[in-house]
Design a protein around this motif. Structure first.
Motif, PDB file in Angstrom:
ATOM      1  N   GLY A  58      40.105  44.656  26.118  1.00  0.00           N
ATOM      2  CA  GLY A  58      39.918  45.760  25.184  1.00  0.00           C
ATOM      3  C   GLY A  58      38.489  46.253  25.078  1.00  0.00           C
ATOM      4  O   GLY A  58      38.231  47.259  24.438  1.00  0.00           O
ATOM      5  N   SER A  59      37.555  45.570  25.725  1.00  0.00           N
ATOM      6  CA  SER A  59      36.157  46.012  25.685  1.00  0.00           C
ATOM      7  C   SER A  59      35.853  46.857  26.919  1.00  0.00           C
ATOM      8  O   SER A  59      36.650  46.943  27.839  1.00  0.00           O
ATOM      9  N   ARG A  60      34.678  47.433  26.944  1.00  0.00           N
ATOM     10  CA  ARG A  60      34.284  48.235  28.110  1.00  0.00           C
ATOM     11  C   ARG A  60      34.012  47.355  29.326  1.00  0.00           C
ATOM     12  O   ARG A  60      33.873  47.852  30.442  1.00  0.00           O
ATOM     13  N   HIS A  61      33.964  46.044  29.126  1.00  0.00           N
ATOM     14  CA  HIS A  61      33.731  45.099  30.220  1.00  0.00           C
ATOM     15  C   HIS A  61      35.013  44.385  30.653  1.00  0.00           C
ATOM     16  O   HIS A  61      34.952  43.383  31.372  1.00  0.00           O
ATOM     17  N   ALA A  62      36.158  44.901  30.248  1.00  0.00           N
ATOM     18  CA  ALA A  62      37.433  44.227  30.502  1.00  0.00           C
ATOM     19  C   ALA A  62      37.682  43.965  31.989  1.00  0.00           C
ATOM     20  O   ALA A  62      38.282  42.958  32.347  1.00  0.00           O
ATOM     21  N   SER A  63      37.211  44.831  32.862  1.00  0.00           N
ATOM     22  CA  SER A  63      37.477  44.667  34.295  1.00  0.00           C
ATOM     23  C   SER A  63      36.322  43.997  35.042  1.00  0.00           C
ATOM     24  O   SER A  63      36.326  43.951  36.270  1.00  0.00           O
ATOM     25  N   LEU A  64      35.356  43.467  34.320  1.00  0.00           N
ATOM     26  CA  LEU A  64      34.158  42.891  34.948  1.00  0.00           C
ATOM     27  C   LEU A  64      34.495  41.787  35.954  1.00  0.00           C
ATOM     28  O   LEU A  64      34.055  41.835  37.111  1.00  0.00           O
ATOM     29  N   LEU A  65      35.267  40.791  35.559  1.00  0.00           N
ATOM     30  CA  LEU A  65      35.585  39.689  36.466  1.00  0.00           C
ATOM     31  C   LEU A  65      36.381  40.169  37.676  1.00  0.00           C
ATOM     32  O   LEU A  65      36.101  39.776  38.809  1.00  0.00           O
ATOM     33  N   ARG A  66      37.380  41.003  37.436  1.00  0.00           N
ATOM     34  CA  ARG A  66      38.212  41.515  38.542  1.00  0.00           C
ATOM     35  C   ARG A  66      37.382  42.336  39.524  1.00  0.00           C
ATOM     36  O   ARG A  66      37.587  42.252  40.725  1.00  0.00           O
ATOM     37  N   SER A  67      36.441  43.143  39.013  1.00  0.00           N
ATOM     38  CA  SER A  67      35.649  43.984  39.913  1.00  0.00           C
ATOM     39  C   SER A  67      34.663  43.162  40.743  1.00  0.00           C
ATOM     40  O   SER A  67      34.304  43.557  41.844  1.00  0.00           O
ATOM     41  N   CYS A  68      34.230  42.027  40.244  1.00  0.00           N
ATOM     42  CA  CYS A  68      33.280  41.179  40.981  1.00  0.00           C
ATOM     43  C   CYS A  68      33.963  40.139  41.863  1.00  0.00           C
ATOM     44  O   CYS A  68      33.530  39.887  42.983  1.00  0.00           O
ATOM     45  N   PHE A  69      35.022  39.513  41.343  1.00  0.00           N
ATOM     46  CA  PHE A  69      35.618  38.363  42.017  1.00  0.00           C
ATOM     47  C   PHE A  69      37.100  38.539  42.352  1.00  0.00           C
ATOM     48  O   PHE A  69      37.690  37.649  42.959  1.00  0.00           O
ATOM     49  N   GLY A  70      37.706  39.656  41.952  1.00  0.00           N
ATOM     50  CA  GLY A  70      39.147  39.834  42.112  1.00  0.00           C
ATOM     51  C   GLY A  70      39.546  40.322  43.490  1.00  0.00           C
ATOM     52  O   GLY A  70      38.943  41.238  44.039  1.00  0.00           O
ATOM     53  N   GLY A  71      40.549  39.693  44.043  1.00  0.00           N
ATOM     54  CA  GLY A  71      41.115  40.088  45.321  1.00  0.00           C
ATOM     55  C   GLY A  71      42.606  39.839  45.303  1.00  0.00           C
ATOM     56  O   GLY A  71      43.184  39.541  44.252  1.00  0.00           O
ATOM     57  N   THR A  72      43.222  39.967  46.455  1.00  0.00           N
ATOM     58  CA  THR A  72      44.657  39.692  46.549  1.00  0.00           C
ATOM     59  C   THR A  72      44.938  38.763  47.720  1.00  0.00           C
ATOM     60  O   THR A  72      44.252  38.791  48.740  1.00  0.00           O
ATOM     61  N   LEU A  73      45.933  37.926  47.526  1.00  0.00           N
ATOM     62  CA  LEU A  73      46.503  37.119  48.590  1.00  0.00           C
ATOM     63  C   LEU A  73      47.833  37.750  48.959  1.00  0.00           C
ATOM     64  O   LEU A  73      48.523  38.318  48.099  1.00  0.00           O
ATOM     65  N   VAL A  74      48.201  37.671  50.205  1.00  0.00           N
ATOM     66  CA  VAL A  74      49.480  38.191  50.672  1.00  0.00           C
ATOM     67  C   VAL A  74      50.338  36.999  51.064  1.00  0.00           C
ATOM     68  O   VAL A  74      49.996  36.251  51.980  1.00  0.00           O
ATOM     69  N   GLN A  75      51.427  36.812  50.321  1.00  0.00           N
ATOM     70  CA  GLN A  75      52.379  35.748  50.660  1.00  0.00           C
ATOM     71  C   GLN A  75      53.399  36.355  51.610  1.00  0.00           C
ATOM     72  O   GLN A  75      54.024  37.374  51.291  1.00  0.00           O
ATOM     73  N   GLN A  76      53.521  35.766  52.779  1.00  0.00           N
ATOM     74  CA  GLN A  76      54.421  36.300  53.792  1.00  0.00           C
ATOM     75  C   GLN A  76      55.511  35.295  54.139  1.00  0.00           C
ATOM     76  O   GLN A  76      55.278  34.090  54.139  1.00  0.00           O
ATOM     77  N   ALA A  77      56.674  35.838  54.450  1.00  0.00           N
ATOM     78  CA  ALA A  77      57.734  35.094  55.120  1.00  0.00           C
ATOM     79  C   ALA A  77      57.973  35.841  56.420  1.00  0.00           C
ATOM     80  O   ALA A  77      58.161  37.061  56.428  1.00  0.00           O
ATOM     81  N   VAL A  78      57.894  35.127  57.539  1.00  0.00           N
ATOM     82  CA  VAL A  78      58.009  35.751  58.860  1.00  0.00           C
ATOM     83  C   VAL A  78      59.164  35.089  59.605  1.00  0.00           C
ATOM     84  O   VAL A  78      59.227  33.861  59.685  1.00  0.00           O
ATOM     85  N   TRP A  79      60.079  35.914  60.139  1.00  0.00           N
ATOM     86  CA  TRP A  79      61.213  35.382  60.887  1.00  0.00           C
ATOM     87  C   TRP A  79      61.593  36.361  61.985  1.00  0.00           C
ATOM     88  O   TRP A  79      61.098  37.487  62.027  1.00  0.00           O
ATOM     89  N   GLU A  80      62.461  35.907  62.871  1.00  0.00           N
ATOM     90  CA  GLU A  80      62.949  36.768  63.946  1.00  0.00           C
ATOM     91  C   GLU A  80      64.434  36.977  63.788  1.00  0.00           C
ATOM     92  O   GLU A  80      65.171  36.049  63.457  1.00  0.00           O
ATOM     93  N   GLU A  81      64.856  38.215  64.029  1.00  0.00           N
ATOM     94  CA  GLU A  81      66.282  38.549  64.030  1.00  0.00           C
ATOM     95  C   GLU A  81      66.727  38.726  65.470  1.00  0.00           C
ATOM     96  O   GLU A  81      65.906  39.046  66.347  1.00  0.00           O
ATOM     97  N   PRO A  82      67.996  38.539  65.740  1.00  0.00           N
ATOM     98  CA  PRO A  82      68.487  38.693  67.121  1.00  0.00           C
ATOM     99  C   PRO A  82      68.170  40.091  67.653  1.00  0.00           C
ATOM    100  O   PRO A  82      68.048  41.050  66.892  1.00  0.00           O
TER     101      PRO A  82
END
Length: 173
Positions: A32-56
């Motif tokens: 709720g403050s003007r610094h609410a996104s401070l941590l995300r903007s400095c240290f925030g990223g994303t991980l991609v969880q994948q499931a990989v398979w082959e179809e016939p």
């Protein structure tokens, strides 16, 4: 104003647990403050969880079709397993190589069927500052206590993260 940290002083936490707790408390305090996104903007990223398979193959004699299901999750720090890995790179490779899901543990498709697949994590969106925490504690089911790991871990001077991106390699790529 003091930041109220909610943790038991008698409980032993590793650095990863403490940083996660501190981050959660800071995010709550900044909400709720003007610094609410401070941590995300400095240290925030994303991980991609994948499931990989082959179809016939769609046609007789054709090549199997590679399928990938992806789900993103946000992070402020990445926790890497220390046990069994001699370096940061080995720990990252273990995430990207993932684990094979087959038999009773096969990957369940949205359509309801099951297939043998590889489940893995990759780096998605990278933050300006990547915080890596080594998991230096593990739970011992024989003693029902946490045990500290004293394994050595090599940390490179520069870390090339390209191999840990969804297109960068690993067993499922």
């Amino acid at each position: 104003e003091a930041l109220p940290l909610t943790f038991a002083a008698t409980q032993q936490n590793d650095a990863a647990e403490f940083l996660a707790l501190l981050s959660d408390n800071l995010e709550e305090a900044l909400r709720g403050s003007r610094h609410a996104s401070l941590l995300r903007s400095c240290f925030g990223g994303t991980l991609v969880q994948q499931a990989v398979w082959e179809e016939p193959p769609p046609t007789p004699g054709g090549a199997p079709v590679r399928k990938v299901s992806e789900r993103e999750q946000s992070f402020l720090q990445i926790e890497l397993d220390l046990k069994g890995h001699r370096s940061i790179e080995e720990s990252f490779r273990a995430l990207v190589d993932g684990e094979r899901l087959e038999g009773d543990n096969a990957y369940e498709l949205d359509s309801g069927g099951k297939v043998a697949a590889v489940k893995r994590l990759c780096l998605g969106e990278l933050p300006p500052t990547l915080v890596i925490q080594l998991k230096r504690f593990e739970f011992d089911y024989d003693t029902m206590l946490k045990q500290k790991l004293f394994d050595a871990c090599d940390v490179p001077h520069l870390l090339d993260v390209a191999p840990y991106l969804p297109t960068g390699g690993g067993a499922a790529a």
